[in-house]
Design a protein around this motif. Structure first.
Motif: not given
Length: 290
Positions: A92-97, A174-185, A212-222
């Motif tokens: 959620v925060l990645s969509g905000f930042f 840290f994980w918010t920044l990872i997902l922010v990078a995914g959104r920027l792509a 677009a974020l599903r693979t990154l999200y699951v990988t980050s979760l694991i």
């Protein structure tokens, strides 16, 4: 005749030893120190720990300890609750930042501070704040209401909850920044086309952002689960495993046995965590290999 000569030439070539070039030789020499460091500080400790935990009787004593089962339950609760809450909030925060506004950039700089600051002073400061006698929280409650505040860390449920909150607070940036990078792509043209078609914010997330974020999200979760299994700071520095050793997780249980001079049980408590770690590592490597 020509075939015979070719065979002789091929045999001679195969018998000739391959000479390393100057750069190849020094390249291999440069790798040797890293291999030695890996062998001394990674391979040897792992093998030595497995050797210490080789006795079946150690696992019998471990299972007979009621603190062990409580630690396993706490570890599962920690993984299921803390990790999923953290990753959902990070999503959620990645969509905000990701918004391009100047004040959001300032908030992002402040938001990343808990992750950048060392764990020991930050977690210990929270522990001091929760002190029932002179902590700032209970002191404020007494000044406002005239009543004594609760002993926050004396209740196992509250203590484990605060430990999970500390874990979320520390690693969320840290994980918010990872997902922010995914959104920027994600190409901005997709959102512009969706806006032209009258798509709502939820529809943009459902049909553009999430695929677009599903693979990154699951990988980050694991990956977060793997790291959390070995993270003892949030629990050990905040509660010390208390009260009455009821908030221990597997990462801190080994320290408890070390303090009791039970090295075999300490190593055994780490080995029994392998059934949790190995499947996560397998799924992690399987996703990365795609």
């Amino acid at each position: 005749m020509s075939s015979t000569a070719s065979a002789v030439t091929a045999a001679g070539t195969a018998a000739t030893p391959i000479k390393l070039g100057r750069w190849q030789f020094w390249g291999r020499m440069m790798v040797i120190p890293y291999l030695l460091v890996f062998a001394i500080f990674v391979l040897y400790p792992v093998c030595y720990g497995l050797w210490l935990a080789r006795h079946p009787q150690s696992y019998v004593h471990l299972v007979e300890d009621p603190i062990f089962f409580r630690s396993v339950i706490n570890t599962i609760i920690f993984l299921v609750v803390a990790i999923n809450v953290k990753m959902l909030v990070a999503l959620v925060l990645s969509g905000f930042f990701v918004q391009s506004r100047w004040w959001i950039k300032i908030l992002a700089g402040i938001f990343i501070l808990p992750w950048a600051v060392p764990s020991i002073p930050t977690i210990l400061s929270v522990r001091f704040m929760l002190n029932p006698e002179w902590g700032v929280i209970n002191t404020t409650i007494f000044r406002l209401t005239g009543l004594d505040g609760p002993n926050w860390l004396n209740d196992p449920t509250l203590a484990l909850s605060f430990a999970m909150l500390m874990h979320i607070w520390k690693s969320l940036p840290f994980w918010t920044l990872i997902l922010v990078a995914g959104r920027l792509a994600i190409p901005g043209e997709q959102y512009e086309a969706a806006s032209v078609d009258g798509a709502s914010s939820w529809q943009k997330f459902r049909f553009i952002s999430w695929p677009a974020l599903r693979t990154l999200y699951v990988t980050s979760l694991i990956l977060s689960m793997i790291w959390t299994l070995g993270d003892f700071n949030s629990v050990y520095l905040l509660t010390g495993g208390g009260p009455a050793d009821l908030t221990h997780v597997l990462a801190t249980l080994g320290i408890r046995y070390l303090r009791l001079d039970q090295v075999d049980l300490s190593m055994a408590s780490i080995v029994v965590a392998m059934p949790l770690v190995l499947p996560l590592v397998y799924f992690m490597m399987k996703r990365l290999s795609k």
